[in-house]
Scaffold this active site. Structure first.
Site, PDB file in Angstrom:
ATOM      1  N   LYS A 168       0.814  -1.220   0.000  1.00 50.87           N
ATOM      2  CA  LYS A 168       0.000   0.000   0.000  1.00 50.87           C
ATOM      3  C   LYS A 168       0.848   1.270   0.000  1.00 50.87           C
ATOM      4  CE  LYS A 168      -4.319  -1.938   1.610  1.00 50.87           C
ATOM      5  NZ  LYS A 168      -5.292  -2.084   2.705  1.00 50.87           N
ATOM      6  N   ARG A 199      -3.313  -9.790   5.351  1.00 47.34           N
ATOM      7  CA  ARG A 199      -3.768  -9.911   3.959  1.00 47.34           C
ATOM      8  C   ARG A 199      -2.620  -9.475   3.058  1.00 47.34           C
ATOM      9  NH1 ARG A 199      -6.011  -6.496   0.246  1.00 47.34           N
ATOM     10  NH2 ARG A 199      -7.548  -7.364  -1.192  1.00 47.34           N
TER      11      ARG A 199
HETATM   12  C1  YH5 Z   1      -7.771  -4.388   3.565  1.00 48.26           C
HETATM   13  O1  YH5 Z   1      -6.867  -3.715   4.059  1.00 48.26           O
HETATM   14  N1  YH5 Z   1      -7.489  -3.775   1.104  1.00 48.26           N
HETATM   15  S1  YH5 Z   1      -7.969  -3.616  -1.586  1.00 48.26           S
HETATM   16  C2  YH5 Z   1      -3.565  -0.020  -3.170  1.00 48.26           C
HETATM   17  C3  YH5 Z   1      -2.291  -0.543  -3.365  1.00 48.26           C
HETATM   18  C4  YH5 Z   1      -1.992  -1.827  -2.978  1.00 48.26           C
HETATM   19  C5  YH5 Z   1      -2.963  -2.597  -2.414  1.00 48.26           C
HETATM   20  C6  YH5 Z   1      -1.504   1.525  -4.232  1.00 48.26           C
HETATM   21  N2  YH5 Z   1      -9.198  -4.992   0.379  1.00 48.26           N
HETATM   22  C7  YH5 Z   1      -8.058  -4.399   2.174  1.00 48.26           C
HETATM   23  O2  YH5 Z   1      -5.009  -4.105  -1.260  1.00 48.26           O
HETATM   24  N3  YH5 Z   1      -9.880  -5.922   2.524  1.00 48.26           N
HETATM   25  C8  YH5 Z   1      -8.204  -4.144   0.036  1.00 48.26           C
HETATM   26  O3  YH5 Z   1      -1.284   0.189  -3.938  1.00 48.26           O
HETATM   27  C9  YH5 Z   1      -9.106  -5.169   1.710  1.00 48.26           C
HETATM   28  N4  YH5 Z   1      -8.581  -5.161   4.354  1.00 48.26           N
HETATM   29  C10 YH5 Z   1      -9.599  -5.901   3.832  1.00 48.26           C
HETATM   30  N5  YH5 Z   1     -10.342  -6.623   4.688  1.00 48.26           N
HETATM   31  C11 YH5 Z   1      -6.652  -2.426  -1.497  1.00 48.26           C
HETATM   32  C12 YH5 Z   1      -5.290  -2.976  -1.646  1.00 48.26           C
HETATM   33  C13 YH5 Z   1      -4.249  -2.118  -2.237  1.00 48.26           C
HETATM   34  C14 YH5 Z   1      -4.551  -0.820  -2.617  1.00 48.26           C
END
Ligand code: YH5
Length: 270
Positions: free
Chosen positions: A205, A241
């Site tokens: 993230k 996750r």
């Molecule tokens: C979460 O924390 N996150 S989707 C932006 C990125 C990299 C990764 C800019 N679904 C979560 O993973 N569900 C997502 O780079 C989730 N907890 C739960 N329960 C976002 C994501 C991501 C976004």
């Protein structure tokens, strides 16, 4: 928890059958690498991402759930805010619904989960993915996220979801500045009073990029992702996750061996 995104990128190079096969192969690799749960999502919830239609999300996610279920008995969670997607996913063999809106986008989703006796991940988000990073503001982010999760947890119990089926998640990156995210991670243990296992998602993230000038692209964020995941576990999280299952499982096994009571200094001297 290993992340499988079933979004247009993974559909572009060879049609739907290949996209399903690729997602299944990815899931089987993650299982071999040490995943205990597979999380499948068909709608990107990245900052600024646009929503997808119900039909498109069903079309992306359900065949992948069914195909993974045919090959493995691993718990499958589905990342959705829509009650109909949740219902079809549970009918297709999913076990857990991972709802970034905590039931606030579609009021039917919690009754669907309750009826199926499924697991439910309650996540905190301020705003919506379209605008949540515009200017997130809190008086006290730890208190506000904690009381939101407490109140949605209570709502889920009252709606008939069993206590042992609920998981809470502070929603790292969902309507939060890097400072808010760090404050939440440092205070994860304050969520323990709610009485549910805590899930943390920090893998790749923007928080990691905010702490390191050399992490502009998602693939350059593994080191920070591992550090944050291990820290979260030490603070009391039970589920992380992640995209990089092999590396995360290895880091976790090493941490747990180092924390193991029976090999503690005290015991080892005797
Ligand atoms: C979460 O924390 N996150 S989707 C932006 C990125 C990299 C990764 C800019 N679904 C979560 O993973 N569900 C997502 O780079 C989730 N907890 C739960 N329960 C976002 C994501 C991501 C976004």
């Amino acid at each position: 928890m290993g992340i499988i995104n079933v979004t247009p990128d993974s559909f572009s190079d060879g049609g739907e059958f290949i996209a399903i096969e690729k997602a299944v192969a990815h899931a089987l690799t993650m299982i071999a690498d040490g995943a205990d749960i597979i999380d499948i999502g068909g709608e990107s919830s990245r900052p600024g991402a646009q929503p997808v239609s119900l039909e498109e999300e069903l079309h992306r996610v359900i065949p992948v759930v069914e195909a993974i279920r045919k090959k493995s008995s691993i718990p499958i969670s589905v990342d959705t805010t829509k009650a109909i997607v949740a219902r079809e996913a549970l009918n297709g063999g999913a076990d857990i619904i991972n709802d970034i809106s905590a039931g606030l986008f579609d009021p039917e989703i919690i009754p669907v989960v309750a009826k199926h006796g499924a697991g439910y991940i309650i996540m905190h988000m301020q705003g919506t993915p379209q605008t949540m990073q515009d200017n997130p503001v809190y008086d006290d982010v730890v208190l506000e996220v904690g009381s939101f999760l407490q109140s949605r947890h209570r709502f889920c119990i009252d709606a008939g979801i069993e206590h042992n089926k609920l998981i809470i998640d502070p929603g790292i990156g969902f309507g939060k500045t890097p400072k808010h995210n760090l404050e939440l991670l440092k205070n994860i243990s304050s969520l323990a009073t709610i009485g549910a296992p805590i899930l943390v998602g920090v893998s790749r993230k923007t928080l990691i990029a905010a702490l390191d000038d050399n992490a502009d692209t998602a693939k350059d964020r593994l080191g920070g992702s591992l550090a944050a995941a291990l820290f979260a576990i030490e603070q009391g999280a039970s589920i992380i996750r992640v995209h990089d299952v092999l590396e995360s499982a290895q880091a976790l096994k090493t941490l747990l061996a180092l924390l193991e009571e029976s090999t503690s200094k005290k015991e080892a001297i005797h």
